[in-house]
Design an enzyme around this catalytic site. Structure first.
Site, PDB file in Angstrom:
ATOM      1  N   TYR A  48       5.350   9.169   8.688  1.00 51.43           N
ATOM      2  CA  TYR A  48       5.356   7.828   8.227  1.00 51.43           C
ATOM      3  C   TYR A  48       6.101   6.557   9.265  1.00 51.43           C
ATOM      4  O   TYR A  48       7.248   7.214   9.780  1.00 51.43           O
ATOM      5  CB  TYR A  48       5.737   7.726   6.869  1.00 51.43           C
ATOM      6  CG  TYR A  48       5.761   5.989   6.311  1.00 51.43           C
ATOM      7  CD1 TYR A  48       4.411   5.214   6.205  1.00 51.43           C
ATOM      8  CD2 TYR A  48       6.721   5.166   6.211  1.00 51.43           C
ATOM      9  CE1 TYR A  48       4.407   3.898   5.867  1.00 51.43           C
ATOM     10  CE2 TYR A  48       6.608   3.944   5.811  1.00 51.43           C
ATOM     11  CZ  TYR A  48       5.671   3.425   5.494  1.00 51.43           C
ATOM     12  OH  TYR A  48       5.634   1.909   5.231  1.00 51.43           O
ATOM     13  N   ASP A  62      13.432  -7.268   7.466  1.00 54.59           N
ATOM     14  CA  ASP A  62      12.135  -6.948   7.216  1.00 54.59           C
ATOM     15  C   ASP A  62      11.213  -8.143   6.533  1.00 54.59           C
ATOM     16  O   ASP A  62      10.962  -8.116   5.422  1.00 54.59           O
ATOM     17  CB  ASP A  62      11.881  -5.860   6.320  1.00 54.59           C
ATOM     18  CG  ASP A  62      10.611  -5.077   6.080  1.00 54.59           C
ATOM     19  OD1 ASP A  62       9.637  -5.559   6.829  1.00 54.59           O
ATOM     20  OD2 ASP A  62      10.507  -4.241   5.048  1.00 54.59           O
ATOM     21  N   ASP A  89       2.991   1.225   8.829  1.00 49.05           N
ATOM     22  CA  ASP A  89       3.065  -0.028   8.026  1.00 49.05           C
ATOM     23  C   ASP A  89       2.519  -1.038   8.720  1.00 49.05           C
ATOM     24  O   ASP A  89       3.225  -1.339   9.932  1.00 49.05           O
ATOM     25  CB  ASP A  89       4.560  -0.106   7.921  1.00 49.05           C
ATOM     26  CG  ASP A  89       4.951  -1.389   7.002  1.00 49.05           C
ATOM     27  OD1 ASP A  89       3.693  -2.279   6.737  1.00 49.05           O
ATOM     28  OD2 ASP A  89       5.861  -1.524   6.640  1.00 49.05           O
ATOM     29  N   ASP A  91       2.245  -4.288   7.415  1.00 51.04           N
ATOM     30  CA  ASP A  91       2.561  -5.402   6.847  1.00 51.04           C
ATOM     31  C   ASP A  91       1.376  -6.221   6.391  1.00 51.04           C
ATOM     32  O   ASP A  91       0.661  -5.390   5.662  1.00 51.04           O
ATOM     33  CB  ASP A  91       3.375  -6.582   7.876  1.00 51.04           C
ATOM     34  CG  ASP A  91       4.874  -5.956   7.841  1.00 51.04           C
ATOM     35  OD1 ASP A  91       5.289  -5.057   7.356  1.00 51.04           O
ATOM     36  OD2 ASP A  91       5.263  -6.300   8.955  1.00 51.04           O
ATOM     37  N   HIS A 116      -1.242   0.804   6.063  1.00 53.85           N
ATOM     38  CA  HIS A 116      -1.469   0.085   4.935  1.00 53.85           C
ATOM     39  C   HIS A 116      -1.155  -1.288   5.077  1.00 53.85           C
ATOM     40  O   HIS A 116      -0.447  -1.638   5.946  1.00 53.85           O
ATOM     41  CB  HIS A 116      -0.571   0.650   3.768  1.00 53.85           C
ATOM     42  CG  HIS A 116       0.936   0.639   4.053  1.00 53.85           C
ATOM     43  ND1 HIS A 116       1.535  -0.573   3.916  1.00 53.85           N
ATOM     44  CD2 HIS A 116       1.937   1.777   4.468  1.00 53.85           C
ATOM     45  CE1 HIS A 116       3.060  -0.168   4.279  1.00 53.85           C
ATOM     46  NE2 HIS A 116       3.118   1.191   4.432  1.00 53.85           N
ATOM     47  N   GLU A 118      -0.490  -5.115   3.052  1.00 53.13           N
ATOM     48  CA  GLU A 118       0.105  -5.550   1.470  1.00 53.13           C
ATOM     49  C   GLU A 118      -0.590  -6.765   1.209  1.00 53.13           C
ATOM     50  O   GLU A 118      -1.252  -7.595   2.153  1.00 53.13           O
ATOM     51  CB  GLU A 118       1.406  -5.510   1.674  1.00 53.13           C
ATOM     52  CG  GLU A 118       2.102  -6.516   2.774  1.00 53.13           C
ATOM     53  CD  GLU A 118       3.524  -5.947   3.043  1.00 53.13           C
ATOM     54  OE1 GLU A 118       4.520  -6.713   2.826  1.00 53.13           O
ATOM     55  OE2 GLU A 118       3.851  -4.825   3.420  1.00 53.13           O
ATOM     56  N   CYS A 126      10.560  -7.351   1.961  1.00 52.27           N
ATOM     57  CA  CYS A 126      10.931  -6.171   1.724  1.00 52.27           C
ATOM     58  C   CYS A 126      10.345  -5.665   0.087  1.00 52.27           C
ATOM     59  O   CYS A 126      10.776  -6.615  -0.798  1.00 52.27           O
ATOM     60  CB  CYS A 126      12.423  -5.569   1.885  1.00 52.27           C
ATOM     61  SG  CYS A 126      12.663  -3.767   1.202  1.00 52.27           S
ATOM     62  N   ARG A 161      -1.856  -2.210  -0.117  1.00 47.28           N
ATOM     63  CA  ARG A 161      -0.422  -1.945  -1.005  1.00 47.28           C
ATOM     64  C   ARG A 161      -0.446  -3.240  -1.916  1.00 47.28           C
ATOM     65  O   ARG A 161      -0.903  -4.310  -1.309  1.00 47.28           O
ATOM     66  CB  ARG A 161       0.733  -1.918  -0.204  1.00 47.28           C
ATOM     67  CG  ARG A 161       2.036  -2.349  -0.741  1.00 47.28           C
ATOM     68  CD  ARG A 161       3.272  -2.209   0.278  1.00 47.28           C
ATOM     69  NE  ARG A 161       4.183  -3.233  -0.210  1.00 47.28           N
ATOM     70  CZ  ARG A 161       5.419  -3.399   0.602  1.00 47.28           C
ATOM     71  NH1 ARG A 161       5.650  -2.305   1.641  1.00 47.28           N
ATOM     72  NH2 ARG A 161       6.361  -4.287   0.546  1.00 47.28           N
ATOM     73  N   GLU A 191       3.723  -0.816  -5.125  1.00 41.04           N
ATOM     74  CA  GLU A 191       4.918  -0.876  -4.515  1.00 41.04           C
ATOM     75  C   GLU A 191       6.129  -1.151  -6.070  1.00 41.04           C
ATOM     76  O   GLU A 191       5.770  -1.811  -6.757  1.00 41.04           O
ATOM     77  CB  GLU A 191       5.208  -1.939  -3.643  1.00 41.04           C
ATOM     78  CG  GLU A 191       6.705  -2.197  -3.116  1.00 41.04           C
ATOM     79  CD  GLU A 191       7.179  -0.935  -2.377  1.00 41.04           C
ATOM     80  OE1 GLU A 191       7.218  -0.023  -3.086  1.00 41.04           O
ATOM     81  OE2 GLU A 191       7.384  -1.200  -1.144  1.00 41.04           O
ATOM     82  N   ASN A 213       6.267   5.271  -2.949  1.00 39.00           N
ATOM     83  CA  ASN A 213       7.301   5.009  -2.054  1.00 39.00           C
ATOM     84  C   ASN A 213       8.584   5.461  -2.646  1.00 39.00           C
ATOM     85  O   ASN A 213       9.149   4.597  -3.492  1.00 39.00           O
ATOM     86  CB  ASN A 213       7.297   3.547  -1.632  1.00 39.00           C
ATOM     87  CG  ASN A 213       8.286   3.234  -0.757  1.00 39.00           C
ATOM     88  OD1 ASN A 213       8.851   3.893  -0.080  1.00 39.00           O
ATOM     89  ND2 ASN A 213       8.700   1.816  -0.794  1.00 39.00           N
TER      90      ASN A 213
END
Length: 301
Positions: A48, A62, A89, A91, A116, A118, A126, A161, A191, A213
């Site tokens: 990952y 983040d 990731d 975002d 992924h 989100e 975060c 996500r 999440e 996660n």
């Protein structure tokens, strides 16, 4: 030597195979290429690539400050050295629909196996912090559709996500997951779940795999793979674990050197030179160099 021997398209096919299999799989986060090599050599199924760990390594929070080009280059460096599938990731996709499509293609070109997206607004936060805001279901569905439309390799995994659990509640988050799967998401990443029953409800609600996660110091307990598998989870990620291990050891080591004036007491806990060379396959480089660069001027004057 020099990098992965398994082509990117085969690693993507392997990712699909893992998600379709009967066993839960683990993808620890890699903070750099040698970390990915160690993950592979330890026997994990995939790697990952965390946005939170990458931003922290750059000395940034983040909150979406890293750019697509920076993250793609980081992902390329990691994917280059491992034969395992790599999952990154993305975002919020770095923009509107066409930007999201380009993001997919940048990651495909970098040799990544999946990503992924989100449903947070920009700037994002975060996933285990309070105060997150999410876009509408329609907006996120557009992001997913754009990602699917931009994909050139059908095996590139697109995961959706949702961060809606905290602000909208479990039921609405599950409704979002259904909509995202309908929009083409290959996997759902719920999440900040509070307990195993919440993972189980997500897994029962959609016909695509569920990701867990397992990040430290977050809102979810650190469940075992057996517990998560029993709840219907297919993939477990450990996004910032190796960064936290490394930074904790570095900080303690530097404090020791400062206090003692030498690193002598730390040596037993270090990676040895021999282990480093074995990890990066130093011997293969040496053999290659010896075999190729053996030209002599003798007889050619």
């Amino acid at each position: 030597m020099l990098g992965a021997t398994v082509p990117a398209h085969e690693r993507r096919a392997k990712f699909r195979e893992l998600l379709a299999g009967d066993s839960i799989v683990q993808f620890p986060g890699a903070i750099n290429p040698i970390n990915a090599q160690i993950i592979e050599q330890t026997g994990f199924e995939g790697v990952y690539i965390s946005g939170g760990a990458f931003s922290a390594a750059m000395g940034l929070p983040d909150i979406g400050l890293t750019t697509l080009s920076e993250v793609a280059a980081h992902g390329r460096n990691i994917a280059r050295v491992t034969n395992l599938p790599t999952f990154i990731d993305a975002d919020t996709g770095w923009g509107e629909a066409m930007n999201v499509a380009r993001t997919v293609q940048e990651f495909e070109d970098a040799g990544i196996s999946g990503m992924h997206l989100e449903d947070q607004v920009n700037p994002k936060r975060c996933g285990h912090l309070d105060g997150k805001e999410v876009v509408s279901v329609q907006e996120m569905s557009k992001r997913i559709s754009a990602a699917v439309g931009g994909r050139r390799d059908e095996n590139f995994v697109i995961c959706a996500r949702t961060d809606a659990r905290a602000g909208e509640g479990l039921d609405k988050a599950i409704d979002r997951a259904r909509a995202y799967a309908d929009a083409g998401a290959d996997m759902i990443f719920p999440e900040a779940m509070k307990d195993l029953s919440e993972f189980e409800k997500f897994a029962s609600a959609v016909d695509v795999p569920i990701l867990a996660n397992m990040t430290e110091f977050g809102k979810s307990e650190l469940f075992t793979t057996e517990q998560l598998a029993n709840a219907g989870v297919k993939l477990v990620i450990y996004p910032v674990t190796t960064l936290r291990i490394a930074m904790g050891a570095i900080k303690r080591g530097l404090e020791t050197i400062r206090a003692e004036g030498t690193q002598e007491s730390l040596v037993d806990g270090m990676q040895t030179r021999a282990d480093l060379y074995e990890t990066i396959d130093y011997a293969a480089y040496n053999s290659f160099d010896t075999d190729i660069f053996n030209f002599s001027q003798e007889g050619h004057r």
